[in-house]
Design a protein around this motif. Structure first.
Motif, PDB file in Angstrom:
ATOM      1  N   VAL A 139      -8.034  -7.524   3.511  1.00  0.00           N
ATOM      2  CA  VAL A 139      -9.088  -6.789   2.793  1.00  0.00           C
ATOM      3  C   VAL A 139      -9.976  -6.033   3.779  1.00  0.00           C
ATOM      4  CG1 VAL A 139     -11.204  -7.091   1.436  1.00  0.00           C
ATOM      5  CG2 VAL A 139      -9.094  -8.199   0.720  1.00  0.00           C
ATOM      6  N   SER A 140     -10.240  -6.642   4.955  1.00  0.00           N
ATOM      7  CA  SER A 140     -11.116  -5.954   5.908  1.00  0.00           C
ATOM      8  C   SER A 140     -10.432  -4.738   6.514  1.00  0.00           C
ATOM      9  CB  SER A 140     -11.556  -6.919   7.008  1.00  0.00           C
ATOM     10  OG  SER A 140     -10.443  -7.288   7.791  1.00  0.00           O
ATOM     11  N   ARG A 141      -9.132  -4.604   6.336  1.00  0.00           N
ATOM     12  CA  ARG A 141      -8.418  -3.431   6.860  1.00  0.00           C
ATOM     13  C   ARG A 141      -8.024  -2.437   5.770  1.00  0.00           C
ATOM     14  NH1 ARG A 141      -8.458  -7.449   9.857  1.00  0.00           N
ATOM     15  NH2 ARG A 141      -8.302  -7.306  12.124  1.00  0.00           N
ATOM     16  N   TYR A 142      -7.712  -2.950   4.589  1.00  0.00           N
ATOM     17  CA  TYR A 142      -7.239  -2.059   3.523  1.00  0.00           C
ATOM     18  C   TYR A 142      -8.186  -2.007   2.322  1.00  0.00           C
ATOM     19  CZ  TYR A 142      -2.773  -1.439   5.853  1.00  0.00           C
ATOM     20  OH  TYR A 142      -1.795  -1.096   6.743  1.00  0.00           O
ATOM     21  N   GLY A 143      -9.217  -2.842   2.300  1.00  0.00           N
ATOM     22  CA  GLY A 143     -10.126  -2.853   1.162  1.00  0.00           C
ATOM     23  C   GLY A 143      -9.604  -3.734   0.032  1.00  0.00           C
ATOM     24  N   ILE A 185      -1.239  -2.004  10.883  1.00  0.00           N
ATOM     25  CA  ILE A 185      -1.923  -2.863   9.917  1.00  0.00           C
ATOM     26  C   ILE A 185      -3.362  -3.111  10.362  1.00  0.00           C
ATOM     27  CG2 ILE A 185      -1.943  -5.196   8.923  1.00  0.00           C
ATOM     28  CD1 ILE A 185       1.145  -4.972   8.778  1.00  0.00           C
ATOM     29  N   GLU A 186      -3.590  -3.239  11.678  1.00  0.00           N
ATOM     30  CA  GLU A 186      -4.967  -3.356  12.176  1.00  0.00           C
ATOM     31  C   GLU A 186      -5.806  -2.148  11.758  1.00  0.00           C
ATOM     32  OE1 GLU A 186      -6.714  -5.595  13.782  1.00  0.00           O
ATOM     33  OE2 GLU A 186      -5.167  -7.088  14.156  1.00  0.00           O
ATOM     34  N   LEU A 187      -5.174  -0.971  11.757  1.00  0.00           N
ATOM     35  CA  LEU A 187      -5.893   0.263  11.447  1.00  0.00           C
ATOM     36  C   LEU A 187      -5.923   0.568   9.948  1.00  0.00           C
ATOM     37  CD1 LEU A 187      -4.567   2.679  14.230  1.00  0.00           C
ATOM     38  CD2 LEU A 187      -6.868   1.752  14.043  1.00  0.00           C
ATOM     39  N   GLY A 188      -5.173  -0.182   9.154  1.00  0.00           N
ATOM     40  CA  GLY A 188      -5.094   0.112   7.729  1.00  0.00           C
ATOM     41  C   GLY A 188      -4.260   1.350   7.421  1.00  0.00           C
ATOM     42  N   THR A 191      -1.469   3.521   5.811  1.00  0.00           N
ATOM     43  CA  THR A 191      -0.669   3.418   4.591  1.00  0.00           C
ATOM     44  C   THR A 191       0.533   4.351   4.617  1.00  0.00           C
ATOM     45  OG1 THR A 191      -2.028   5.069   3.505  1.00  0.00           O
ATOM     46  CG2 THR A 191      -2.658   2.782   3.189  1.00  0.00           C
ATOM     47  N   ARG A 245     -16.328   1.077  12.522  1.00  0.00           N
ATOM     48  CA  ARG A 245     -16.002  -0.207  13.148  1.00  0.00           C
ATOM     49  C   ARG A 245     -15.269   0.065  14.463  1.00  0.00           C
ATOM     50  NH1 ARG A 245     -13.974  -3.629   8.351  1.00  0.00           N
ATOM     51  NH2 ARG A 245     -12.303  -4.116   9.757  1.00  0.00           N
ATOM     52  N   MET A 247     -11.416   1.344   5.527  1.00  0.00           N
ATOM     53  CA  MET A 247     -12.395   0.276   5.715  1.00  0.00           C
ATOM     54  C   MET A 247     -12.937   0.276   7.132  1.00  0.00           C
ATOM     55  SD  MET A 247     -12.625  -1.258   2.865  1.00  0.00           S
ATOM     56  CE  MET A 247     -13.392  -2.834   3.259  1.00  0.00           C
ATOM     57  N   LEU A 248     -12.307   1.054   8.026  1.00  0.00           N
ATOM     58  CA  LEU A 248     -12.620   0.900   9.441  1.00  0.00           C
ATOM     59  C   LEU A 248     -13.628   1.901   9.966  1.00  0.00           C
ATOM     60  CD1 LEU A 248      -9.322  -0.188   9.378  1.00  0.00           C
ATOM     61  CD2 LEU A 248     -10.322  -0.919  11.535  1.00  0.00           C
ATOM     62  N   PHE A 296      -8.381 -11.010   6.039  1.00  0.00           N
ATOM     63  CA  PHE A 296      -7.820 -10.212   7.132  1.00  0.00           C
ATOM     64  C   PHE A 296      -7.326  -8.870   6.589  1.00  0.00           C
ATOM     65  CE2 PHE A 296      -4.017  -8.793   9.388  1.00  0.00           C
ATOM     66  CZ  PHE A 296      -4.450  -8.745  10.696  1.00  0.00           C
ATOM     67  N   VAL A 324       0.812  -1.215   0.000  1.00  0.00           N
ATOM     68  CA  VAL A 324       0.000   0.000   0.000  1.00  0.00           C
ATOM     69  C   VAL A 324       0.847   1.267   0.000  1.00  0.00           C
ATOM     70  CG1 VAL A 324      -2.075  -0.992   0.995  1.00  0.00           C
ATOM     71  CG2 VAL A 324      -0.281  -0.160   2.503  1.00  0.00           C
ATOM     72  N   PHE A 346      -8.493  -2.991  -2.648  1.00  0.00           N
ATOM     73  CA  PHE A 346      -7.318  -2.401  -3.284  1.00  0.00           C
ATOM     74  C   PHE A 346      -6.054  -3.185  -2.951  1.00  0.00           C
ATOM     75  CE2 PHE A 346      -3.801   0.666  -3.307  1.00  0.00           C
ATOM     76  CZ  PHE A 346      -3.909   1.123  -4.603  1.00  0.00           C
ATOM     77  N   LEU A 360      -6.522   6.209   0.156  1.00  0.00           N
ATOM     78  CA  LEU A 360      -7.356   5.016   0.156  1.00  0.00           C
ATOM     79  C   LEU A 360      -8.504   5.224   1.129  1.00  0.00           C
ATOM     80  CD1 LEU A 360      -4.856   2.047   0.285  1.00  0.00           C
ATOM     81  CD2 LEU A 360      -5.883   3.149  -1.663  1.00  0.00           C
ATOM     82  N   PRO A 361      -9.716   4.940   0.706  1.00  0.00           N
ATOM     83  CA  PRO A 361     -10.830   5.064   1.653  1.00  0.00           C
ATOM     84  C   PRO A 361     -10.634   4.059   2.787  1.00  0.00           C
ATOM     85  CG  PRO A 361     -11.536   3.980  -0.367  1.00  0.00           C
ATOM     86  CD  PRO A 361     -10.140   4.446  -0.594  1.00  0.00           C
TER      87      PRO A 361
END
Lengths: 157, 178
Positions: A87-91, B129-132, B134, B37, B33-34, A85, A47, A93, B30-31
């Motif tokens: 995808v649910s955090r980054y989509g 990574i848990e939070l997404g 980037t 949540r 996902m969280l 795992f 990413v 993409f 990136l949008p």
């Protein structure tokens, strides 16, 4: 001599494979699990760099993601679970091959649609009559023919 | 004839418009996902000065979780704004020192000032990574019920604070935590 050098090159290329970003200390001891982790890492987008897989990337975040992929595989997760795992955090993409869904149909089939449209346009262009009736050269009138004959006579003299 | 001659130009204009629209969008945004949540459970160790923090510390209040690092140059840009927010005590800001050496993060805070109520170290990107996450800086806004409600990618400037985050924090504070 040359042949032997070539054989050594081929053998070493087979032995070591392409250069990868995976650090030796990241690798799993079990070769089948490691092979799965490697295949999965090539499907997951880094990413940070965005156009490399986490397997290709040297970004620190990609290295941490490789470690997490291996941890989850070692813990007994299936490939789909590991992907979910991330995808649910980054989509979606984060997957280099996006799933086929209603909102990705254009992404998957768009290029083929453009190709078909272009081919159809080109075929229509080729099948067009050379000179359309509307642009056909009109016949000369009696007056014009007389002038032409006169010009030819004078020019030929 | 006239009409069909215009088709290629119309197509080009359409493709051009599509590409021009694409240029206005930042592929790095990136949008998240969280959104909506719950904040993942975590317990971060302290960096050299003061205590770390866990998800339990953040629970029950509107809070900002700010991902920063000493190697992150854009974090310097938002740092003065964070310092002003901390001085105004508008909402607690928690710091996540991401992919950094604890002593480097601590030295950075000593040098420029520490806007955080607590700072934890995330060297291996566990929480990131848990939070997404980037990149840094990124800031997550958590509501009273412990859900993530907003993700700011890039520095919080005075403008971002005034136009986006402050109104959101104010409205989240009106909500009753459930």
């Amino acid at each position: 001599m040359k042949r032997r050098a070539f054989a050594i090159c081929v053998a070493s290329a087979c032995a070591f494979g392409p250069a990868l970003a995976v650090n030796p200390d990241e690798k799993l001891a079990d070769p089948t699990l490691e092979a799965r982790a490697l295949a999965l890492s090539r499907e997951i987008r880094c990413v940070v760099c965005q156009n490399q897989s986490i397997d290709d990337s040297n970004a620190p975040l990609a290295a941490d993601m490789r470690v997490i992929v291996r941890e989850r595989i070692a813990a007994g997760d299936g490939d789909a679970e590991v992907k979910n795992f991330l995808v649910s955090r980054y989509g979606n993409f984060v997957l280099l091959r996006p799933p086929m869904r209603a909102d990705t149909w254009f992404l998957w089939f768009g290029p083929a649609l453009f190709l078909i449209a272009g081919a159809a346009g080109f075929a229509a262009y080729l099948r067009r009559p050379a000179i359309p009736a509307s642009q056909a050269v009109p016949e000369l009138s009696a007056d014009e023919r007389r002038r032409l004959e006169e010009l030819e006579r004078r020019g030929g003299a | 004839m006239r009409f069909s001659a215009a088709i290629p130009f119309a197509l080009m204009a359409l493709i051009g418009a599509g590409l021009a629209l694409g240029l206005t969008r930042d592929p790095r945004q990136l949008p998240s996902m969280l959104i909506d949540r719950p904040l993942p459970a975590f317990d971060l160790p302290a960096i050299a000065n003061g205590g770390g923090f866990s998800s339990a510390d953040v629970a029950g209040k509107v809070a900002l979780i700010n991902v920063f690092a000493s190697w992150c140059s854009a974090c310097r840009v938002e740092h003065p704004t964070l310092m002003r927010l901390a001085a105004a005590k508008r909402a607690p800001i928690y710091g996540v020192d991401w992919k950094d050496k604890a002593e480097d993060g601590a030295a950075w805070l000593r040098r420029y000032g520490d806007p955080y109520v607590a700072t934890g170290l995330d060297f291996e990107s566990r929480l990131a990574i848990e939070l997404g996450v980037t990149g840094a800086p990124e800031t997550y806004i958590v509501d009273k019920s412990g859900r993530i409600r907003y993700k700011q990618i890039g520095p919080i400037t005075d403008e971002v604070w005034a136009e986006t985050i402050e109104p959101l924090v104010a409205s989240l504070e009106q909500e009753t935590g459930s």
